[in-house]
Design a protein around this motif. Sequence first.
Motif, short mmCIF file in Angstrom:
data_model
loop_
_atom_site.label_atom_id
_atom_site.label_comp_id
_atom_site.label_asym_id
_atom_site.label_seq_id
_atom_site.Cartn_x
_atom_site.Cartn_y
_atom_site.Cartn_z
N PRO A 145 -12.74 3.60 106.72
CA PRO A 145 -13.69 2.33 105.87
C PRO A 145 -12.21 2.05 105.40
N GLU A 146 -10.74 2.16 105.69
CA GLU A 146 -9.46 1.91 104.63
C GLU A 146 -8.84 1.21 106.23
N GLN A 147 -8.17 0.65 105.81
CA GLN A 147 -7.06 -0.35 106.18
C GLN A 147 -5.69 0.02 104.83
N PRO A 148 -5.09 -0.27 105.80
CA PRO A 148 -3.27 0.18 105.52
C PRO A 148 -3.14 -0.50 104.30
N ALA A 149 -2.43 -0.40 102.99
CA ALA A 149 -2.01 -1.00 102.07
C ALA A 149 -1.21 -2.04 101.90
N GLY A 150 -0.23 -1.69 102.09
CA GLY A 150 0.71 -3.05 102.92
C GLY A 150 1.08 -1.99 104.12
N PRO A 151 2.67 -2.85 104.59
CA PRO A 151 3.66 -2.62 105.63
C PRO A 151 4.48 -1.23 105.49
N ASP A 152 4.26 -0.83 104.40
CA ASP A 152 4.69 0.37 104.63
C ASP A 152 4.04 1.17 104.69
N ASP A 153 2.05 1.60 104.69
CA ASP A 153 1.38 2.47 104.77
C ASP A 153 0.74 1.88 106.01
N ARG A 154 1.87 1.36 107.34
CA ARG A 154 1.10 1.17 108.21
C ARG A 154 1.81 2.36 109.44
N TRP A 155 2.20 3.51 108.77
CA TRP A 155 2.02 4.72 109.36
C TRP A 155 1.44 5.23 110.38
N TRP A 156 -0.03 5.45 109.70
CA TRP A 156 -0.62 6.56 110.24
C TRP A 156 -2.04 5.34 110.80
N ALA A 164 0.32 2.17 117.69
CA ALA A 164 0.24 0.58 117.28
C ALA A 164 -0.50 0.25 118.05
N HIS A 165 -2.14 0.14 119.29
CA HIS A 165 -2.39 -0.56 119.30
C HIS A 165 -2.68 -1.76 118.68
N GLY A 172 -2.00 -2.01 115.68
CA GLY A 172 -1.22 -3.17 115.02
C GLY A 172 -0.75 -1.66 113.67
N GLY A 173 -0.35 0.04 113.58
CA GLY A 173 0.35 -0.24 113.21
C GLY A 173 1.91 1.16 113.47
N THR A 174 2.30 0.82 112.71
CA THR A 174 4.05 1.17 113.62
C THR A 174 4.03 2.93 114.02
N ALA A 175 2.87 3.48 114.20
CA ALA A 175 3.41 4.69 114.64
C ALA A 175 3.65 4.79 116.26
N PRO A 176 4.20 5.53 116.79
CA PRO A 176 5.04 5.09 117.90
C PRO A 176 4.16 5.55 118.99
N THR A 177 4.35 4.34 120.39
CA THR A 177 3.44 4.32 121.14
C THR A 177 2.90 5.47 122.32
N PRO A 178 2.51 5.70 122.95
CA PRO A 178 2.58 7.17 123.91
C PRO A 178 3.95 7.31 124.93
#
Length: 240
Positions: free
Chosen positions: A210-221, A224-225, A227-233
């Motif tokens: 139900p939530e999306q990242p609050a901004g670019p710096d919050d996309r770590w969680w 990647a597939h 649109g996040g910034t977590a590492p790919t497998p």
Amino acid sequence: MPELVYPPVIAAAKTLFRVLDLKITVEGAHHVPRTGGAVLASNHVSYLDFIFCGLGALESRRLVRFMAKQSVFTHKLSGPLMRGMRHIPVDRRAGAGSFASAMTALRRGEVVGVFPEATISRSFTVKELKSGATRMAREAAVPVLPVALWGTQRLWTKGRPRTLTRRHTPITILVGEPMDPAAYPDANAMTADLKSRLSALVDRAQREYPEQPAGPDDRWWLPAHLGGTAPTPAEAATRD
């Protein structure tokens, strides 16, 4: 033997969840059998996953005995609690002993919790699974239930600072349909199907979160597939 430690720990955890106003959603809890042995096989994205995976069994009034690394049992704070809750220590140098302990618990009619990825997934996707969960289920003739957890990584995960006082965080717990070991020719085939089912549940939990990242710096969680910034497998594999 009476349960002197586990119920108070659960009560304390639930009180903390209410204080933090965690938005916990549990689906599929009815799949957990009310009696008899079973294996809960969960994905692994947080150091707190065993707490939330165990919530999936509360509706059926079951206490889950989790398999966890030996060092957790020797720690001066967590050790007494882990032993008191009768969780199962895993010594990776002597795996036969922990496997035997888990088998004893299953044959006694206990629910055993396993993280078949063995370590936290930095990519937040399901890694290749070890076959221990399905081998135990086959030998004990008990079902395996895939469990997907999502949102727990926002509280405490590998490579990120702990945010244990974070409030209002949505947590998703999806319990899948039981897998009957008798329906598979061997443990490897069952493990492959478990990975497929677990991946589908995790993907659903991620897409319906139900939530999306609050901004670019919050996309770590986010993986990647999505649109996040977590590492790919592939990238995560180089860091483990």
